[in-house]
Design a protein around this motif. Structure first.
Motif, PDB file in Angstrom:
ATOM      1  N   GLY A  91       0.697  -1.108  -0.017  1.00 14.13           N
ATOM      2  CA  GLY A  91      -0.018  -0.038   0.085  1.00 14.13           C
ATOM      3  C   GLY A  91       0.798   1.124  -0.091  1.00 14.13           C
ATOM      4  N   ARG A  92       2.066   1.202   0.697  1.00 11.70           N
ATOM      5  CA  ARG A  92       2.746   2.415   0.884  1.00 11.70           C
ATOM      6  C   ARG A  92       3.623   2.613  -0.334  1.00 11.70           C
ATOM      7  NH1 ARG A  92       3.897   1.042   6.502  1.00 11.70           N
ATOM      8  NH2 ARG A  92       5.735  -0.362   5.689  1.00 11.70           N
ATOM      9  N   SER A  93       3.961   1.353  -1.147  1.00 12.05           N
ATOM     10  CA  SER A  93       4.758   1.596  -2.351  1.00 12.05           C
ATOM     11  C   SER A  93       3.712   2.190  -3.601  1.00 12.05           C
ATOM     12  CB  SER A  93       5.242   0.271  -2.743  1.00 12.05           C
ATOM     13  OG  SER A  93       6.460  -0.148  -2.212  1.00 12.05           O
ATOM     14  N   LEU A  94       2.587   1.586  -3.453  1.00 11.36           N
ATOM     15  CA  LEU A  94       1.619   2.074  -4.551  1.00 11.36           C
ATOM     16  C   LEU A  94       1.252   3.611  -4.172  1.00 11.36           C
ATOM     17  CD1 LEU A  94      -0.455  -0.968  -5.222  1.00 11.36           C
ATOM     18  CD2 LEU A  94       1.381  -0.267  -6.555  1.00 11.36           C
ATOM     19  N   GLU A  95       1.049   3.843  -3.385  1.00 14.59           N
ATOM     20  CA  GLU A  95       0.643   5.174  -2.789  1.00 14.59           C
ATOM     21  C   GLU A  95       2.034   6.258  -3.331  1.00 14.59           C
ATOM     22  OE1 GLU A  95      -0.338   8.173   1.031  1.00 14.59           O
ATOM     23  OE2 GLU A  95      -0.192   6.042   1.399  1.00 14.59           O
ATOM     24  N   LYS A  96       3.166   5.907  -2.824  1.00 20.44           N
ATOM     25  CA  LYS A  96       4.288   6.732  -3.566  1.00 20.44           C
ATOM     26  C   LYS A  96       4.197   6.877  -5.027  1.00 20.44           C
ATOM     27  CE  LYS A  96       7.533   5.347   0.063  1.00 20.44           C
ATOM     28  NZ  LYS A  96       9.010   4.630   0.261  1.00 20.44           N
ATOM     29  N   CYS A  97       3.987   5.667  -5.619  1.00 23.62           N
ATOM     30  CA  CYS A  97       3.766   5.752  -7.162  1.00 23.62           C
ATOM     31  C   CYS A  97       2.775   6.738  -7.533  1.00 23.62           C
ATOM     32  CB  CYS A  97       3.525   4.265  -7.660  1.00 23.62           C
ATOM     33  SG  CYS A  97       5.022   3.190  -7.385  1.00 23.62           S
ATOM     34  N   MET A  98       1.368   6.553  -7.053  1.00 20.60           N
ATOM     35  CA  MET A  98       0.680   7.316  -7.313  1.00 20.60           C
ATOM     36  C   MET A  98       0.930   8.856  -7.113  1.00 20.60           C
ATOM     37  SD  MET A  98      -2.876   5.265  -6.607  1.00 20.60           S
ATOM     38  CE  MET A  98      -2.294   4.093  -5.365  1.00 20.60           C
ATOM     39  N   ASN A  99       1.522   9.236  -6.039  1.00 18.72           N
ATOM     40  CA  ASN A  99       2.046  10.566  -5.543  1.00 18.72           C
ATOM     41  C   ASN A  99       2.874  10.957  -6.880  1.00 18.72           C
ATOM     42  OD1 ASN A  99       0.538  10.701  -3.522  1.00 18.72           O
ATOM     43  ND2 ASN A  99       1.914  10.081  -1.912  1.00 18.72           N
ATOM     44  N   ILE A 100       3.827  10.166  -7.367  1.00 21.92           N
ATOM     45  CA  ILE A 100       4.892  10.630  -8.423  1.00 21.92           C
ATOM     46  C   ILE A 100       3.938  10.983  -9.281  1.00 21.92           C
ATOM     47  CG2 ILE A 100       6.743  10.048  -9.621  1.00 21.92           C
ATOM     48  CD1 ILE A 100       7.862   8.424  -7.352  1.00 21.92           C
ATOM     49  N   LEU A 101       3.290  10.091  -9.862  1.00 23.79           N
ATOM     50  CA  LEU A 101       2.124  10.199 -10.954  1.00 23.79           C
ATOM     51  C   LEU A 101       1.528  11.433 -11.113  1.00 23.79           C
ATOM     52  CD1 LEU A 101       1.107   6.531 -11.670  1.00 23.79           C
ATOM     53  CD2 LEU A 101       2.452   8.167 -13.404  1.00 23.79           C
ATOM     54  N   ASN A 102       0.798  11.699 -10.068  1.00 24.91           N
ATOM     55  CA  ASN A 102       0.073  13.085  -9.603  1.00 24.91           C
ATOM     56  C   ASN A 102       0.832  14.227  -9.840  1.00 24.91           C
ATOM     57  OD1 ASN A 102      -2.475  12.693  -9.356  1.00 24.91           O
ATOM     58  ND2 ASN A 102      -2.021  11.584  -7.177  1.00 24.91           N
ATOM     59  N   GLY A 103       2.284  14.290  -9.251  1.00 27.61           N
ATOM     60  CA  GLY A 103       3.273  15.275  -9.418  1.00 27.61           C
ATOM     61  C   GLY A 103       3.707  15.582 -10.781  1.00 27.61           C
ATOM     62  N   LEU A 104       3.993  14.371 -11.481  1.00 28.97           N
ATOM     63  CA  LEU A 104       4.195  14.658 -12.889  1.00 28.97           C
ATOM     64  C   LEU A 104       3.063  15.186 -13.849  1.00 28.97           C
ATOM     65  CD1 LEU A 104       5.909  11.159 -13.511  1.00 28.97           C
ATOM     66  CD2 LEU A 104       6.987  13.437 -13.872  1.00 28.97           C
ATOM     67  N   SER A 105       1.814  14.701 -13.513  1.00 36.96           N
ATOM     68  CA  SER A 105       0.685  15.254 -14.042  1.00 36.96           C
ATOM     69  C   SER A 105       0.594  16.933 -13.809  1.00 36.96           C
ATOM     70  CB  SER A 105      -0.580  14.273 -13.598  1.00 36.96           C
ATOM     71  OG  SER A 105      -1.674  14.919 -14.347  1.00 36.96           O
ATOM     72  N   SER A 106       0.652  17.023 -12.361  1.00 34.89           N
ATOM     73  CA  SER A 106       0.312  18.400 -12.207  1.00 34.89           C
ATOM     74  C   SER A 106       1.412  19.412 -12.854  1.00 34.89           C
ATOM     75  CB  SER A 106       0.337  18.586 -10.713  1.00 34.89           C
ATOM     76  OG  SER A 106       1.647  18.494 -10.137  1.00 34.89           O
ATOM     77  N   ALA A 107       2.658  18.880 -13.464  1.00 34.69           N
ATOM     78  CA  ALA A 107       3.560  19.731 -13.689  1.00 34.69           C
ATOM     79  C   ALA A 107       3.316  19.979 -15.335  1.00 34.69           C
ATOM     80  CB  ALA A 107       4.883  19.264 -13.888  1.00 34.69           C
ATOM     81  N   LEU A 108       2.343  19.379 -15.828  1.00 30.87           N
ATOM     82  CA  LEU A 108       2.086  19.611 -17.430  1.00 30.87           C
ATOM     83  C   LEU A 108       1.521  20.987 -17.566  1.00 30.87           C
ATOM     84  CD1 LEU A 108       0.656  16.149 -18.127  1.00 30.87           C
ATOM     85  CD2 LEU A 108       3.192  16.781 -18.648  1.00 30.87           C
ATOM     86  N   ASP A 109       1.870  21.693 -18.713  1.00 31.26           N
ATOM     87  CA  ASP A 109       1.239  22.852 -19.211  1.00 31.26           C
ATOM     88  C   ASP A 109       0.158  22.462 -20.231  1.00 31.26           C
ATOM     89  OD1 ASP A 109       0.348  25.175 -19.923  1.00 31.26           O
ATOM     90  OD2 ASP A 109       2.443  26.176 -20.027  1.00 31.26           O
ATOM     91  N   LEU A 110      -1.078  22.080 -19.547  1.00 38.11           N
ATOM     92  CA  LEU A 110      -2.209  21.787 -20.424  1.00 38.11           C
ATOM     93  C   LEU A 110      -2.620  22.682 -21.536  1.00 38.11           C
ATOM     94  CD1 LEU A 110      -4.265  19.862 -18.042  1.00 38.11           C
ATOM     95  CD2 LEU A 110      -3.152  18.836 -19.739  1.00 38.11           C
ATOM     96  N   ASP A 111      -2.319  24.151 -21.151  1.00 40.30           N
ATOM     97  CA  ASP A 111      -2.753  25.128 -22.044  1.00 40.30           C
ATOM     98  C   ASP A 111      -1.870  25.086 -23.438  1.00 40.30           C
ATOM     99  OD1 ASP A 111      -4.933  25.736 -20.621  1.00 40.30           O
ATOM    100  OD2 ASP A 111      -3.999  27.232 -19.254  1.00 40.30           O
ATOM    101  N   ALA A 112      -0.612  25.273 -23.002  1.00 42.80           N
ATOM    102  CA  ALA A 112       0.476  25.376 -23.933  1.00 42.80           C
ATOM    103  C   ALA A 112       0.825  23.910 -24.667  1.00 42.80           C
ATOM    104  CB  ALA A 112       1.543  26.157 -23.497  1.00 42.80           C
ATOM    105  N   GLY A 113       0.588  22.951 -24.216  1.00 43.96           N
ATOM    106  CA  GLY A 113       1.365  21.809 -24.573  1.00 43.96           C
ATOM    107  C   GLY A 113       0.636  21.113 -25.797  1.00 43.96           C
ATOM    108  N   GLY A 114      -0.817  21.606 -25.868  1.00 43.51           N
ATOM    109  CA  GLY A 114      -1.340  20.872 -26.984  1.00 43.51           C
ATOM    110  C   GLY A 114      -1.823  19.510 -26.867  1.00 43.51           C
ATOM    111  N   GLN A 115      -2.216  18.654 -27.868  1.00 41.43           N
ATOM    112  CA  GLN A 115      -2.659  17.425 -27.875  1.00 41.43           C
ATOM    113  C   GLN A 115      -1.815  16.401 -27.231  1.00 41.43           C
ATOM    114  OE1 GLN A 115      -5.870  16.707 -28.550  1.00 41.43           O
ATOM    115  NE2 GLN A 115      -5.730  14.832 -27.595  1.00 41.43           N
TER     116      GLN A 115
END
Length: 131
Positions: free
Chosen positions: A57-81
């Motif tokens: 559970g702790r390992s999967l939670e860490k993984c999901m947190n990293i994925l959320n961090g990567l996702s939140s760093a995306l520039d959805l407005d400027a990045g296009g499709q």
């Protein structure tokens, strides 16, 4: 209080990861995050196989947190499709890991590892082309 070999390794990994992140360019930082993510997914697999459910559970939670961090760093407005597709892929991986946490499906975990391994290779290619 005892200090296990696993705790020592985790401390070393944490310091190494912090040092690598501090010296990294934005592209290298993404690669560091992917490396940490893939390492933690391998650890989650080991926890599932050994039936260490709390650690899983702790390992999967860490993984999901990293994925959320990567996702939140995306520039959805400027990045296009491409960036929108990447955000959907991160969301899918988070969904799949949530499912794996309950089902303990190694096939589901392997699917996420395969997707993220391919993405990591893509980031490495971008970094090499810019380098």
């Amino acid at each position: 209080m005892t200090y296990s070999m696993n705790e020592g390794y985790d401390s070393y990994r944490s310091v190494d990861l912090e040092a690598r992140a501090a010296a990294a360019s934005p592209y290298e930082l993404v690669l560091v995050l992917f490396d940490g993510l893939l390492d933690e997914l391998a650890r989650a697999r080991g926890h599932i196989e050994a039936r260490r459910f709390q650690q899983k559970g702790r390992s999967l939670e860490k993984c999901m947190n990293i994925l959320n961090g990567l996702s939140s760093a995306l520039d959805l407005d400027a990045g296009g499709q491409v960036v929108q597709d990447l955000a959907r892929l991160y969301d899918y991986c988070i969904y799949k890991l949530s499912e794996v946490s309950v089902s303990l499906s190694l096939d589901g975990l392997d699917e996420v590892v395969g997707l993220l391994g391919t993405l990591r290779e893509g980031w490495a290619g971008v970094h090499a082309a810019r380098g």
